[in-house]
Scaffold this motif. Structure first.
Motif, mmCIF file in Angstrom:
data_model
loop_
_atom_site.group_PDB
_atom_site.id
_atom_site.type_symbol
_atom_site.label_atom_id
_atom_site.label_comp_id
_atom_site.label_asym_id
_atom_site.label_seq_id
_atom_site.Cartn_x
_atom_site.Cartn_y
_atom_site.Cartn_z
ATOM 1 N N ASP A 178 109.158 51.263 24.810
ATOM 2 C CA ASP A 178 108.164 52.142 25.133
ATOM 3 C C ASP A 178 106.884 51.375 24.671
ATOM 4 O O ASP A 178 105.926 51.523 25.363
ATOM 5 C CB ASP A 178 108.466 53.279 24.232
ATOM 6 C CG ASP A 178 109.405 54.286 24.658
ATOM 7 O OD1 ASP A 178 110.062 53.782 25.946
ATOM 8 O OD2 ASP A 178 110.038 55.136 23.978
ATOM 9 N N LEU A 179 107.074 50.635 23.625
ATOM 10 C CA LEU A 179 105.710 49.884 23.232
ATOM 11 C C LEU A 179 105.349 48.835 24.312
ATOM 12 O O LEU A 179 104.072 48.605 24.409
ATOM 13 C CB LEU A 179 106.023 49.431 21.936
ATOM 14 C CG LEU A 179 106.072 50.285 20.760
ATOM 15 C CD1 LEU A 179 106.484 49.828 19.441
ATOM 16 C CD2 LEU A 179 104.815 51.206 20.582
ATOM 17 N N GLN A 180 106.428 48.368 24.614
ATOM 18 C CA GLN A 180 106.134 47.179 25.711
ATOM 19 C C GLN A 180 105.315 47.577 27.076
ATOM 20 O O GLN A 180 104.505 47.033 27.621
ATOM 21 C CB GLN A 180 107.318 46.477 26.203
ATOM 22 C CG GLN A 180 108.083 45.586 24.925
ATOM 23 C CD GLN A 180 109.415 44.864 25.345
ATOM 24 O OE1 GLN A 180 109.912 45.352 26.078
ATOM 25 N NE2 GLN A 180 109.739 44.029 24.611
ATOM 26 N N SER A 181 105.768 48.953 27.330
ATOM 27 C CA SER A 181 105.215 49.458 28.433
ATOM 28 C C SER A 181 103.645 50.033 28.096
ATOM 29 O O SER A 181 102.728 49.804 28.908
ATOM 30 C CB SER A 181 105.972 50.829 28.950
ATOM 31 O OG SER A 181 106.167 51.633 27.983
ATOM 32 N N LEU A 182 103.641 50.304 26.971
ATOM 33 C CA LEU A 182 102.154 50.649 26.578
ATOM 34 C C LEU A 182 101.260 49.608 26.528
ATOM 35 O O LEU A 182 99.983 49.481 26.790
ATOM 36 C CB LEU A 182 102.338 51.321 24.943
ATOM 37 C CG LEU A 182 102.517 52.667 24.765
ATOM 38 C CD1 LEU A 182 102.994 52.985 23.442
ATOM 39 C CD2 LEU A 182 101.943 53.545 25.633
ATOM 40 N N LEU A 253 96.130 46.885 20.734
ATOM 41 C CA LEU A 253 96.981 45.875 21.184
ATOM 42 C C LEU A 253 97.600 45.090 19.970
ATOM 43 O O LEU A 253 98.978 44.723 19.803
ATOM 44 C CB LEU A 253 96.026 44.973 22.043
ATOM 45 C CG LEU A 253 96.907 43.695 22.394
ATOM 46 C CD1 LEU A 253 98.141 44.120 23.313
ATOM 47 C CD2 LEU A 253 95.843 42.748 23.372
ATOM 48 N N ASP A 254 96.893 44.692 18.999
ATOM 49 C CA ASP A 254 97.303 44.228 17.728
ATOM 50 C C ASP A 254 98.354 45.090 17.095
ATOM 51 O O ASP A 254 99.417 44.739 16.432
ATOM 52 C CB ASP A 254 96.241 43.805 16.823
ATOM 53 C CG ASP A 254 95.145 42.861 17.304
ATOM 54 O OD1 ASP A 254 95.762 42.137 18.089
ATOM 55 O OD2 ASP A 254 94.084 42.757 16.906
ATOM 56 N N ALA A 255 97.967 46.417 16.902
ATOM 57 C CA ALA A 255 98.960 47.323 16.425
ATOM 58 C C ALA A 255 100.148 47.268 17.200
ATOM 59 O O ALA A 255 101.375 47.383 16.366
ATOM 60 C CB ALA A 255 98.459 48.776 16.226
ATOM 61 N N THR A 256 100.331 47.485 18.498
ATOM 62 C CA THR A 256 101.458 47.554 19.100
ATOM 63 C C THR A 256 102.244 46.412 19.011
ATOM 64 O O THR A 256 103.595 46.459 18.844
ATOM 65 C CB THR A 256 100.988 47.729 20.714
ATOM 66 O OG1 THR A 256 100.023 48.928 20.987
ATOM 67 C CG2 THR A 256 102.153 48.171 21.531
ATOM 68 N N LEU A 257 101.629 45.376 18.989
ATOM 69 C CA LEU A 257 102.430 44.047 19.000
ATOM 70 C C LEU A 257 103.342 43.895 17.504
ATOM 71 O O LEU A 257 104.245 43.355 17.298
ATOM 72 C CB LEU A 257 101.371 42.810 19.192
ATOM 73 C CG LEU A 257 100.851 42.297 20.405
ATOM 74 C CD1 LEU A 257 100.017 41.417 20.665
ATOM 75 C CD2 LEU A 257 102.292 42.410 21.354
ATOM 76 N N GLY A 258 102.216 44.428 16.545
ATOM 77 C CA GLY A 258 102.760 44.477 15.153
ATOM 78 C C GLY A 258 103.969 45.413 15.102
ATOM 79 O O GLY A 258 105.183 44.997 14.374
ATOM 80 N N LEU A 259 103.802 46.474 15.743
ATOM 81 C CA LEU A 259 105.258 47.538 15.735
ATOM 82 C C LEU A 259 106.209 46.894 16.461
ATOM 83 O O LEU A 259 107.319 46.984 15.984
ATOM 84 C CB LEU A 259 104.780 48.920 16.114
ATOM 85 C CG LEU A 259 103.698 49.661 15.542
ATOM 86 C CD1 LEU A 259 103.189 51.029 16.140
ATOM 87 C CD2 LEU A 259 104.235 50.062 14.186
#
Length: 328
Positions: A178-182, A253-259
């Protein structure tokens, strides 16, 4: 297509003029050229005594050379945004040529601000309507459209933020997908903001260039001074808002990559804990699997249960330790 707007009283009346008809056109305030033919370009050039830039010249011109004066006319090109057939935001150049309070617009697309302003310009208005006033009205429509675009983009960014920080999925692999699609959606929003900022910068440069050129009619300059200032303030405010949204995009973007990294680390941690838990039983099994002649436990009746119990105990101790430490 050539559409000429002729002043009739306090409003402008559109006229789809065909140069091939051989008739004369008088009193035109605004020449709107949409994907014009060479005959239409030549007709407008003969009427105003200017050279209309071609489509290739509009696209190839450097950003630093999009604003210039020639033959008593101001040539100003901005970067406008339109939606293509796939509903993707793309940019297109639009040239404004202002000479003797007559305006020529050259475009090879149909932006929504043009359609909106064409309906407004035919309504009765206060004061005299000239080419400069039409140009300012078109720029106002573009700025309003960009404001709406930024508002919609901001709403989309807020939705992405809620999905990033409000995702309660218990399965790490599903949450990672899901995060990758975001990330793809975040990238698209970032592209829209980049195009919007480019368009706003081109409008700001056009307004500054026109203001610094100095109109011969000082009365007209005074009348339009306040409107130009409002345009500059609006463009500057929207540029600041676009910069804020760009910073938010970077943060998301940074937060998503961190998660994603955290979720992947969680998976790796599970494998690491499993390896540590099963390492002592493997050691016990390896010891009693050696084929030495003198091993007392081999002939002991309770040797097999003892080995199994030792293996279970050696696995339970690290498991309980990790459980108590909060790793599991």
């Amino acid at each position: 297509m050539l559409r000429a707007y002729i002043r009739e009283g306090d409003r402008l009346v559109p006229n789809d003029f065909d140069p091939a008809a051989g008739t004369q056109l008088t009193g035109a305030v605004w020449y709107s050229l949409t994907d014009p033919s060479r005959e239409e370009d030549k007709f407008v050039e003969a009427c105003l005594g200017i050279d209309i830039p071609t489509r290739r010249e509009m696209q190839d011109i450097e950003p630093s050379a999009r604003l210039y004066s020639e033959g008593g006319a101001e040539f100003m090109t901005i970067t406008a945004l339109i939606e293509d057939e796939a509903d993707q935001v793309v940019k297109t150049p639009i040239t404004f040529v202002l000479r003797n309070d007559q305006l020529v617009t050259v475009r090879y697309a149909d932006p929504k601000p043009f359609r909106l302003y064409e309906r407004l310009v035919s309504r009765p208005a206060t004061g005299e309507i000239g080419g400069e006033r039409v140009m300012i009205g078109l720029l106002e429509s573009f700025i309003d459209r960009l404001a709406q675009l930024l508002e919609n983009t901001g709403d989309g960014i807020d939705q992405i933020s809620r999905e990033v920080f409000g995702n309660k999925s218990t399965k790490p692999t599903r949450k990672t997908r899901d995060l990758q699609s975001l990330i793809e959606r975040i990238g698209k929003k970032g592209d829209v903001l980049t195009l919007a900022r480019e368009s706003l910068v081109s409008i700001s440069r056009l307004v500054s260039f026109h203001q610094s050129s100095g109109a011969e009619d000082q009365k007209s300059a005074r009348d339009r001074k306040q409107e130009i200032k409002v345009l500059q303030r609006d463009a500057a405010a929207l540029s600041d808002h676009a910069a804020f949204l760009s910073d938010k995009i970077t943060f998301l973007l940074d937060a998503t990559l961190g998660l994603i990294n955290l979720e992947q680390n969680q998976i790796i941690k599970i494998f690491s804990v499993a390896a540590v838990v099963f390492l002592p039983p493997t050691l016990v099994a390896s010891i009693y699997g050696m084929n030495f002649q003198f091993m007392p436990e081999l002939s002991w009746p309770l040797g097999y249960p003892f080995a199994l119990g030792l293996m279970v105990l050696s696995a339970a101790v690290p498991y309980l330790f990790f459980k108590r430490s909060g790793w599991l």
